[in-house]
Design an enzyme around this catalytic site. Sequence first.
Site, short mmCIF file in Angstrom:
data_model
loop_
_atom_site.label_atom_id
_atom_site.label_comp_id
_atom_site.label_asym_id
_atom_site.label_seq_id
_atom_site.Cartn_x
_atom_site.Cartn_y
_atom_site.Cartn_z
N CYS A 16 0.86 -1.19 0.00
CA CYS A 16 0.00 0.00 0.00
C CYS A 16 0.89 1.24 0.00
O CYS A 16 1.41 1.63 1.06
CB CYS A 16 -0.93 -0.02 1.21
SG CYS A 16 -2.01 1.42 1.30
N CYS A 46 -0.28 4.04 2.17
CA CYS A 46 -0.10 3.80 3.62
C CYS A 46 1.33 4.07 4.04
O CYS A 46 1.58 4.76 5.04
CB CYS A 46 -0.42 2.35 3.97
SG CYS A 46 -1.96 1.72 3.37
N ASP A 47 2.28 3.49 3.31
CA ASP A 47 3.66 3.42 3.79
C ASP A 47 4.65 4.20 2.95
O ASP A 47 5.84 4.23 3.27
CB ASP A 47 4.10 1.95 3.84
CG ASP A 47 3.20 1.10 4.72
OD1 ASP A 47 2.84 1.59 5.80
OD2 ASP A 47 2.84 -0.01 4.32
#
Length: 399
Positions: free
Chosen positions: A226, A229-230
Site C-alpha cells: 500500500c 499507507c507506507d
Amino acid sequence: MKPAENRKIEIYSKKWCPYCRKAKAFLMSKGLTYIEYDIDDKSKAEEMARRTDRKTVPQIFINDKHIGGYDDLMETERSGELNRLLGIRPEDYTGKVWELIIIGAGPAGMNAALYAVRKGIDLLLISGDMGGQVIDTEDIGNYLGKKDATGEQLIYDFWEHLNQYNVKSVIGEKVERIIPGKEHVIRTDNGREYRSRAIIIASGTRKRRLGMRQEYVLTGKGVHYCAICDGFLYADKKVAVVGGGNSGLEAALDLSRLNCNVYLIEIQDQLMGDHYLQEQVRKNEKITVLTGTGIEEIRGQEKLESILVKNKLGETEELEVEGLFIEIGLEANSDFVSGILELNSRKEIVINENNETNIPGIWAAGDVTDIKDKQIIISTAEGAKAALRVNEYLKEIAD
C-alpha cells in the site's frame, strides 16, 4: 459497560492512511467515540513519537494505555482484552440459530444486511474488518449521488444507514471454515461457532503477492502492499512498484509526489492501466517505466537491499531500492470455502443468476464471486439480490 465519560480513546493518524480508516471504522462498529490527532501537525507528530517511539500510524491509546497500530488493535479485540479495557460485556451470539449470517462488511455485505433486515430476517454480520477494499480508495467519482466521495466516507455512510436497524454484528473475527448442513456452522479464528439456516458470503478480495520467500520475510521491512499507507517512509528515496494496472500507476504517481525516484515494473510489454494514468506516468521525470520485465529475486535479510529484474531478452539488472510496493491486483478471499464450494481458476466463488452457490442455503455476492465487473455499485446491487433470494428461501423452508 464502562460509562463513556470514563473511557478515553485516542488515535494518532493521517488523513490518507487506510489503516487509520480501518481502525476508526472498527471503533465505530462498536459504538465508540475517539479523539483523533492528525500528525501532519508537527507538534502532534512529536507528541506521538514521545509517547510511542514509533513512526507509523495509526497509534492508538485507550485510557492512556498504548495499544499500538491497527493490527495490534485487532489482536487486542480477538484476545478479549479490548472489551476488558473498555468495560464492555460483549454479547454472545453463538447460542442460537440465526436465519441468516452474512460474512463480510464491505458494500455487498452491508447492502445485503440492509435488505435482509428490512425484510424482517434475523441476521448476524461477521467480518474481520469493515469496509473491504473500498475504505482504502481515495477518490470515488462513479457512485451515483456521491460525486466527490472518498471510500472512507462512503463506508461510514453505509454503516450509519445500516446501524439505524440495530443489526447485530461481530467485527474483528475472521471466518476460518464453513461446515454446510441443515444448520450451517461458521467457525472463526476465535474458536467460536455460529449457526445459521442461510449464509451470504461477501468476503471480497485482498492484495495479491508475488509468492517469493523474501517477499514474506521482508514484508514491512522494505516490502509493502500500500503506497498510500507506507510511502511516506521512503520520501526522497529510490523505490520500485510492481504492476502496470491502475493500482500500480497510481502508486507510482503517489510516490513521485514524495520526491521518490520510482521504477515501475510491468511484466507485460505495455502498461495496462487507464490511458489518462499512463500519460501522467510517461511524462513524470521521477518515474522510470520497465515493461516486459519481471522480478527474479528480492534481496536482503533484515531489510530490503535490492531487487533483481529480468527483461524479455533475458537481460538481468540489479536495482538498489529501499522500498518495493507490490500492486499486482487482487484475489478472492475464499480460502475458508476451498474444497467446499465450487471455485474457478481465480479462486472466485461460482454463482448463478440468483447468487446461489453449488450448496443449497449458501449464496455469495460481490467481488469474491465470478461476476465479471468488480465495481462498488455492482457489489452493492449483488448484495441486495442475494438478500432478496434468501428471503424467498426462508419463506419456502418455513412452509
